[in-house]
Design a protein around this motif. Structure first.
Motif, mmCIF file in Angstrom:
data_model
loop_
_atom_site.group_PDB
_atom_site.id
_atom_site.type_symbol
_atom_site.label_atom_id
_atom_site.label_comp_id
_atom_site.label_asym_id
_atom_site.label_seq_id
_atom_site.Cartn_x
_atom_site.Cartn_y
_atom_site.Cartn_z
ATOM 1 N N THR A 53 -10.441 -20.155 -20.995
ATOM 2 C CA THR A 53 -9.376 -20.276 -19.952
ATOM 3 C C THR A 53 -8.624 -19.404 -19.057
ATOM 4 N N ALA A 54 -9.275 -18.074 -18.986
ATOM 5 C CA ALA A 54 -9.003 -17.160 -17.943
ATOM 6 C C ALA A 54 -8.400 -18.001 -16.579
ATOM 7 N N VAL A 55 -7.335 -16.897 -16.214
ATOM 8 C CA VAL A 55 -7.183 -17.299 -14.567
ATOM 9 C C VAL A 55 -7.452 -15.925 -14.351
ATOM 10 N N TYR A 56 -8.568 -16.153 -13.155
ATOM 11 C CA TYR A 56 -8.361 -14.555 -12.519
ATOM 12 C C TYR A 56 -9.006 -15.225 -10.705
ATOM 13 N N PRO A 57 -8.859 -14.152 -9.583
ATOM 14 C CA PRO A 57 -9.576 -14.098 -8.631
ATOM 15 C C PRO A 57 -11.211 -14.678 -8.613
ATOM 16 N N VAL A 58 -11.516 -15.068 -7.772
ATOM 17 C CA VAL A 58 -13.042 -14.620 -7.755
ATOM 18 C C VAL A 58 -14.100 -15.312 -6.688
ATOM 19 N N ASP A 59 -14.750 -14.815 -6.048
ATOM 20 C CA ASP A 59 -15.564 -14.972 -4.837
ATOM 21 C C ASP A 59 -16.483 -15.981 -5.031
ATOM 22 N N GLU A 60 -17.158 -17.149 -4.052
ATOM 23 C CA GLU A 60 -18.210 -18.836 -4.018
ATOM 24 C C GLU A 60 -19.111 -18.430 -5.043
ATOM 25 N N ASP A 61 -19.457 -17.437 -5.466
ATOM 26 C CA ASP A 61 -20.516 -17.174 -6.570
ATOM 27 C C ASP A 61 -19.239 -17.139 -7.639
ATOM 28 N N GLY A 62 -18.383 -17.497 -8.770
ATOM 29 C CA GLY A 62 -17.570 -16.979 -9.573
ATOM 30 C C GLY A 62 -17.358 -15.599 -9.865
ATOM 31 N N LEU A 63 -18.009 -14.789 -9.202
ATOM 32 C CA LEU A 63 -17.654 -13.334 -9.657
ATOM 33 C C LEU A 63 -16.069 -12.936 -9.648
ATOM 34 N N PRO A 64 -15.845 -11.723 -10.248
ATOM 35 C CA PRO A 64 -14.706 -11.596 -9.973
ATOM 36 C C PRO A 64 -14.418 -11.021 -8.699
ATOM 37 N N THR A 65 -13.103 -10.979 -8.236
ATOM 38 C CA THR A 65 -13.413 -10.597 -7.067
ATOM 39 C C THR A 65 -12.110 -8.435 -6.670
ATOM 40 N N GLU A 66 -11.306 -8.802 -8.134
ATOM 41 C CA GLU A 66 -10.167 -7.796 -8.386
ATOM 42 C C GLU A 66 -10.771 -6.595 -8.547
ATOM 43 N N THR A 67 -10.607 -5.225 -8.754
ATOM 44 C CA THR A 67 -11.406 -3.890 -8.947
ATOM 45 C C THR A 67 -11.089 -4.018 -10.367
ATOM 46 N N ALA A 68 -9.956 -4.238 -11.300
ATOM 47 C CA ALA A 68 -9.814 -4.335 -12.297
ATOM 48 C C ALA A 68 -10.336 -5.365 -13.598
ATOM 49 N N HIS A 69 -10.753 -6.366 -12.909
ATOM 50 C CA HIS A 69 -11.603 -7.670 -13.710
ATOM 51 C C HIS A 69 -13.111 -6.762 -13.820
ATOM 52 N N VAL A 70 -13.682 -6.635 -12.455
ATOM 53 C CA VAL A 70 -15.009 -6.262 -12.021
ATOM 54 C C VAL A 70 -15.470 -5.319 -12.953
ATOM 55 N N THR A 71 -14.607 -3.944 -13.854
ATOM 56 C CA THR A 71 -14.844 -3.301 -14.259
ATOM 57 C C THR A 71 -14.476 -3.296 -15.852
ATOM 58 N N ALA A 72 -13.619 -4.685 -16.188
ATOM 59 C CA ALA A 72 -13.615 -5.317 -17.530
ATOM 60 C C ALA A 72 -14.576 -5.809 -17.689
ATOM 61 N N LEU A 73 -15.395 -6.495 -16.708
ATOM 62 C CA LEU A 73 -16.321 -8.052 -17.460
ATOM 63 C C LEU A 73 -18.175 -6.553 -17.411
ATOM 64 N N LYS A 74 -17.622 -5.748 -16.581
ATOM 65 C CA LYS A 74 -18.536 -5.068 -16.895
ATOM 66 C C LYS A 74 -18.766 -4.036 -18.111
ATOM 67 N N GLU A 75 -18.084 -3.571 -18.623
ATOM 68 C CA GLU A 75 -17.757 -2.526 -19.541
ATOM 69 C C GLU A 75 -18.098 -3.517 -21.367
ATOM 70 N N ALA A 76 -17.416 -4.577 -21.038
ATOM 71 C CA ALA A 76 -17.077 -5.907 -22.326
ATOM 72 C C ALA A 76 -18.811 -6.277 -22.421
ATOM 73 N N THR A 77 -19.554 -6.312 -21.368
ATOM 74 C CA THR A 77 -21.213 -7.091 -21.401
ATOM 75 C C THR A 77 -21.328 -5.852 -21.796
ATOM 76 N N CYS A 78 -21.575 -4.437 -21.461
ATOM 77 C CA CYS A 78 -22.413 -3.089 -22.021
ATOM 78 C C CYS A 78 -21.648 -2.820 -23.606
ATOM 79 N N GLU A 79 -20.992 -3.127 -23.727
ATOM 80 C CA GLU A 79 -20.301 -3.038 -24.884
ATOM 81 C C GLU A 79 -21.304 -3.998 -26.054
ATOM 82 N N GLN A 80 -20.586 -4.636 -25.459
ATOM 83 C CA GLN A 80 -21.507 -5.938 -26.391
ATOM 84 C C GLN A 80 -23.265 -5.339 -27.298
#
Length: 143
Positions: free
Chosen positions: A38-65
């Motif tokens: 249910t998150a709302v955040y800007p994405v590119d045409e591939d559905g990947l986040p475009t804002e640096t803070a979101h890109v970083t959060a998804l990368k770090e969360a994935t690595c922590e997992q």
């Protein structure tokens, strides 16, 4: 598509590189996606986040997992139980492991839920806790 690369994962989160690092990153990214339903955040045409803070959060969360799974002996498949047999004083807790039955109260595998550190990262980036909502598409003005 994984939110993180092996270079993001090793050595910052784990060392040495796991043999199946690419697969673990892909599986962890799927679990992160589940937390973002249910998150709302800007994405590119591939559905990947475009804002640096979101890109970083998804990368770090994935690595922590992935790091949490490796610590628990999990592969992201859900085949490993949270615990088999734990005793603290006179209290003994047991859950089924591979090939055994889990009762109705069983918690299942560590692969079924997001690791605490991964969830915190997503929460701090304000990517969780949103209610589902609907909208009506705007119609183009005739001109």
């Amino acid at each position: 598509m994984a939110y993180a690369t092996i270079a993001d994962l090793v050595p910052a989160y784990v060392d040495p590189e796991p043999a199946d690092a690419e697969l673990l990153l892909t599986r962890a990214s799927r679990l992160v996606d589940g937390a973002l339903l249910t998150a709302v955040y800007p994405v590119d045409e591939d559905g990947l986040p475009t804002e640096t803070a979101h890109v970083t959060a998804l990368k770090e969360a994935t690595c922590e997992q992935v790091a949490a799974w490796l610590e628990a002996g999990e592969t992201g498949t859900g085949a490993t139980a949270e615990y088999r047999d734990v005793q603290i004083g006179s209290v003994r807790l047991a859950r089924g492991g591979r090939g055994s039955e889990t009762g109705a109260g069983g918690g299942g595998s560590a692969a079924a839920r997001l690791a605490p550190q991964a969830l915190l990262i997503l929460q701090q980036a304000q990517l969780t806790g949103h209610e589902p909502y609907t909208y009506q598409a705007c119609e183009a003005a005739d001109g």
